[in-house]
Design a protein around this motif. Structure first.
Motif, PDB file in Angstrom:
ATOM      1  N   ALA A  99     -14.728  -7.561   3.425  1.00 25.28           N
ATOM      2  CA  ALA A  99     -12.931  -8.773   3.743  1.00 25.28           C
ATOM      3  C   ALA A  99     -12.510  -7.981   5.255  1.00 25.28           C
ATOM      4  N   ASP A 100     -12.449  -6.530   5.030  1.00 24.60           N
ATOM      5  CA  ASP A 100     -12.316  -5.605   6.391  1.00 24.60           C
ATOM      6  C   ASP A 100     -12.578  -4.156   6.579  1.00 24.60           C
ATOM      7  N   TYR A 101     -14.228  -4.311   5.848  1.00 25.06           N
ATOM      8  CA  TYR A 101     -14.994  -2.602   6.473  1.00 25.06           C
ATOM      9  C   TYR A 101     -14.230  -2.103   7.516  1.00 25.06           C
ATOM     10  N   GLN A 102     -14.185  -1.628   8.324  1.00 27.46           N
ATOM     11  CA  GLN A 102     -13.288  -1.456   9.760  1.00 27.46           C
ATOM     12  C   GLN A 102     -12.049  -0.909   8.903  1.00 27.46           C
ATOM     13  N   GLY A 103     -11.419  -1.721   8.633  1.00 28.41           N
ATOM     14  CA  GLY A 103      -9.911  -1.093   8.069  1.00 28.41           C
ATOM     15  C   GLY A 103     -10.167  -0.237   7.200  1.00 28.41           C
ATOM     16  N   VAL A 104     -10.517  -0.263   6.235  1.00 26.38           N
ATOM     17  CA  VAL A 104     -10.842   0.329   5.074  1.00 26.38           C
ATOM     18  C   VAL A 104     -10.713   2.057   5.748  1.00 26.38           C
ATOM     19  N   LEU A 105     -12.170   1.639   6.677  1.00 22.75           N
ATOM     20  CA  LEU A 105     -12.828   3.675   7.163  1.00 22.75           C
ATOM     21  C   LEU A 105     -12.220   4.010   7.940  1.00 22.75           C
ATOM     22  N   ARG A 106     -11.234   2.906   8.418  1.00 19.99           N
ATOM     23  CA  ARG A 106      -9.784   4.118   9.503  1.00 19.99           C
ATOM     24  C   ARG A 106      -8.860   4.623   8.429  1.00 19.99           C
ATOM     25  N   ALA A 107      -8.590   3.765   7.030  1.00 19.89           N
ATOM     26  CA  ALA A 107      -7.814   3.936   6.553  1.00 19.89           C
ATOM     27  C   ALA A 107      -8.009   5.392   5.293  1.00 19.89           C
ATOM     28  N   VAL A 108      -9.662   5.443   5.529  1.00 17.10           N
ATOM     29  CA  VAL A 108      -9.891   6.900   4.763  1.00 17.10           C
ATOM     30  C   VAL A 108      -9.822   7.550   6.100  1.00 17.10           C
ATOM     31  N   HIS A 109      -9.670   7.435   6.906  1.00 14.01           N
ATOM     32  CA  HIS A 109      -9.550   8.942   7.812  1.00 14.01           C
ATOM     33  C   HIS A 109      -8.690   9.126   8.304  1.00 14.01           C
ATOM     34  N   GLY A 110      -7.715   7.916   8.168  1.00  9.67           N
ATOM     35  CA  GLY A 110      -6.284   7.732   8.618  1.00  9.67           C
ATOM     36  C   GLY A 110      -4.928   8.428   7.518  1.00  9.67           C
ATOM     37  N   PHE A 111      -5.401   8.069   6.199  1.00 10.98           N
ATOM     38  CA  PHE A 111      -4.622   7.910   5.430  1.00 10.98           C
ATOM     39  C   PHE A 111      -3.732   9.937   4.873  1.00 10.98           C
ATOM     40  N   ASP A 112      -2.358   9.481   4.549  1.00 12.46           N
ATOM     41  CA  ASP A 112      -1.848  10.588   4.563  1.00 12.46           C
ATOM     42  C   ASP A 112      -1.951  10.743   3.713  1.00 12.46           C
ATOM     43  N   ALA A 113      -0.907  12.067   2.603  1.00 15.20           N
ATOM     44  CA  ALA A 113      -1.005  12.063   1.170  1.00 15.20           C
ATOM     45  C   ALA A 113       0.044  11.302   0.124  1.00 15.20           C
ATOM     46  N   GLY A 114       1.067  10.759   1.076  1.00 11.52           N
ATOM     47  CA  GLY A 114       1.640   9.704   0.328  1.00 11.52           C
ATOM     48  C   GLY A 114       0.995   8.376   0.187  1.00 11.52           C
ATOM     49  N   GLN A 115       0.060   8.753   1.116  1.00 10.45           N
ATOM     50  CA  GLN A 115      -0.838   6.871   0.777  1.00 10.45           C
ATOM     51  C   GLN A 115      -1.804   7.212  -0.313  1.00 10.45           C
ATOM     52  N   TRP A 116      -2.265   8.479  -0.399  1.00 16.30           N
ATOM     53  CA  TRP A 116      -3.394   8.313  -0.819  1.00 16.30           C
ATOM     54  C   TRP A 116      -2.900   8.205  -2.283  1.00 16.30           C
ATOM     55  N   LEU A 117      -1.455   8.532  -2.550  1.00 15.27           N
ATOM     56  CA  LEU A 117      -1.166   8.392  -3.973  1.00 15.27           C
ATOM     57  C   LEU A 117      -1.023   7.635  -4.681  1.00 15.27           C
ATOM     58  N   GLY A 118      -0.424   6.678  -3.405  1.00 13.23           N
ATOM     59  CA  GLY A 118      -0.059   5.386  -4.019  1.00 13.23           C
ATOM     60  C   GLY A 118      -1.461   4.977  -4.620  1.00 13.23           C
ATOM     61  N   VAL A 119      -2.555   5.109  -3.741  1.00 13.96           N
ATOM     62  CA  VAL A 119      -4.330   3.981  -4.016  1.00 13.96           C
ATOM     63  C   VAL A 119      -4.278   4.964  -5.612  1.00 13.96           C
ATOM     64  N   LEU A 120      -4.344   6.141  -5.243  1.00 19.84           N
ATOM     65  CA  LEU A 120      -4.920   7.032  -6.350  1.00 19.84           C
ATOM     66  C   LEU A 120      -3.728   6.058  -7.667  1.00 19.84           C
ATOM     67  N   TYR A 121      -2.758   6.343  -7.563  1.00 25.22           N
ATOM     68  CA  TYR A 121      -1.483   6.147  -8.200  1.00 25.22           C
ATOM     69  C   TYR A 121      -2.147   4.557  -9.249  1.00 25.22           C
ATOM     70  N   LEU A 122      -2.410   3.473  -7.827  1.00 22.36           N
ATOM     71  CA  LEU A 122      -2.988   1.790  -8.457  1.00 22.36           C
ATOM     72  C   LEU A 122      -3.928   2.149  -9.310  1.00 22.36           C
ATOM     73  N   GLY A 123      -5.158   3.145  -8.626  1.00 21.33           N
ATOM     74  CA  GLY A 123      -6.596   2.718  -9.244  1.00 21.33           C
ATOM     75  C   GLY A 123      -6.525   3.705 -10.697  1.00 21.33           C
ATOM     76  N   VAL A 124      -6.663   4.787 -10.678  1.00 25.36           N
ATOM     77  CA  VAL A 124      -5.974   5.727 -12.370  1.00 25.36           C
ATOM     78  C   VAL A 124      -4.817   4.852 -12.896  1.00 25.36           C
ATOM     79  N   ALA A 125      -3.600   5.166 -12.623  1.00 22.51           N
ATOM     80  CA  ALA A 125      -3.462   5.052 -14.335  1.00 22.51           C
ATOM     81  C   ALA A 125      -2.324   3.707 -14.063  1.00 22.51           C
ATOM     82  N   CYS A 126      -2.725   2.678 -13.358  1.00 22.33           N
ATOM     83  CA  CYS A 126      -3.136   0.779 -13.397  1.00 22.33           C
ATOM     84  C   CYS A 126      -3.969  -0.004 -13.797  1.00 22.33           C
TER      85      CYS A 126
END
Length: 308
Positions: free
Chosen positions: A198-225
């Motif tokens: 649906a938005d592979y370009q946005g995903v690539l930008r996020a992978v390169h541009g996410f800060d530590a806090g954003q990665w922590l949030g995504v990891l929390y949703l993926g792993v914990a939740c």
């Protein structure tokens, strides 16, 4: 004494699952303020899929059958629709509202199952449904009676679609002996592919541009939740009754409110507080009525309580 401690350990772990689910709304709400919804969901399910695939590799590596795989793909598309509506809705309302409104799935699901399987419902479910719906009306009214926001309506739609998804899970898997891990892994993979395309370009930008806090949030949703909650509930249901597990995990909306207000610093008006109380009461009454009805009609050992 040891059996009592073991029971309390199971209860505690199930409550942790409810806390994780209740906190997921605030975590998703925080992320939707920085990137698109499909980007968040893509990264969440890429992480979930990789973790579940690793668990499968460590385990017995039994391959899913063709019908099992097809069923998982079908359910993956319905799950993707649910989470897209839910997360898009969260971006347009409060985490507190989202956590309360989505809990209506507990009330909606018996009605969709009744239509699908031609089963009569206990009267208490109708009382619970009316109570919960009145609660939603008060919750979204703010300082006075007003139309719900688009976010509220999207989360309500997510609850309705999720009830259909849960019914589909029951209809497509009942009595077939499918592996819960295979089905969950397949659904996660389908969600990851759908959201990434649906938005592979946005995903690539996020992978390169996410800060530590954003990665922590995504990891929390993926792993914990997702991963943690799936593994714990699958194990815990084998250690206790499905009814007890359902009641403990049914505290999710309470944690959504507490976390939204304390950590997210969200507020509820007086009408909102009354509405929240009615929603929690309605879902609790609906859950008790459904589990009692199921216990009376389903042979022992055939119950299940899995988060949709």
């Amino acid at each position: 004494m040891s059996s009592l401690l073991a029971a309390r350990r199971v209860d505690l772990l199930l409550l942790l699952v409810a806390v994780a689910w209740g906190s997921s709304y605030l975590a998703a709400k925080t992320l939707t303020g920085t990137v698109g919804v499909t980007v968040i969901l893509s990264l969440r399910f890429l992480i979930t899929t990789l973790a579940l695939a690793l668990i499968w590799l460590i385990g017995n590596r039994r391959r899913a059958g063709r019908r099992e795989l097809v069923t998982g793909v079908i359910l993956g598309f319905t799950q993707a629709a649910v989470l897209l509506l839910e997360t898009q809705g969260i971006s347009g309302t409060s985490a507190t509202n989202a956590g309360l409104i989505i809990s209506l799935v507990i009330v909606f699901t018996p009605f969709t199952e009744s239509v699908a399987f031609h089963v009569r419902l206990p009267r208490m479910l109708f009382v619970a449904a009316v109570t919960a719906v009145v609660g939603v009306c008060l919750l979204v009214s703010g300082d006075g009676f007003a139309a719900p926001t688009l976010g509220d309506l999207l989360v309500l739609a997510a609850a309705a679609v999720r009830s259909i998804h849960v019914t589909a899970v029951s209809a497509l898997t009942r009595g077939r002996g499918y592996s819960a891990l295979h089905l969950t892994l397949t659904q996660s993979a389908v969600c990851a592919v759908v959201y990434t395309l649906a938005d592979y370009q946005g995903v690539l930008r996020a992978v390169h541009g996410f800060d530590a806090g954003q990665w922590l949030g995504v990891l929390y949703l993926g792993v914990a939740c997702s991963v943690f909650a799936f593994l714990v509930q699958t194990w815990a249901i084998q250690q206790t009754s499905a009814s007890r597990a359902s009641l403990l995990m049914g505290t999710e909306p309470i944690w959504a409110v507490l976390i939204g207000i304390t950590i997210g610093r969200e507020t509820l008006t007086v009408l909102g507080v009354i509405g929240a109380a009615l929603i929690i009461t309605g879902t609790y009454l609906g859950l008790r009525a459904e589990t009692r009805h199921r216990a009376a009609t389903v042979p022992a050992g055939r119950e299940s309580a899995v988060k949709p």
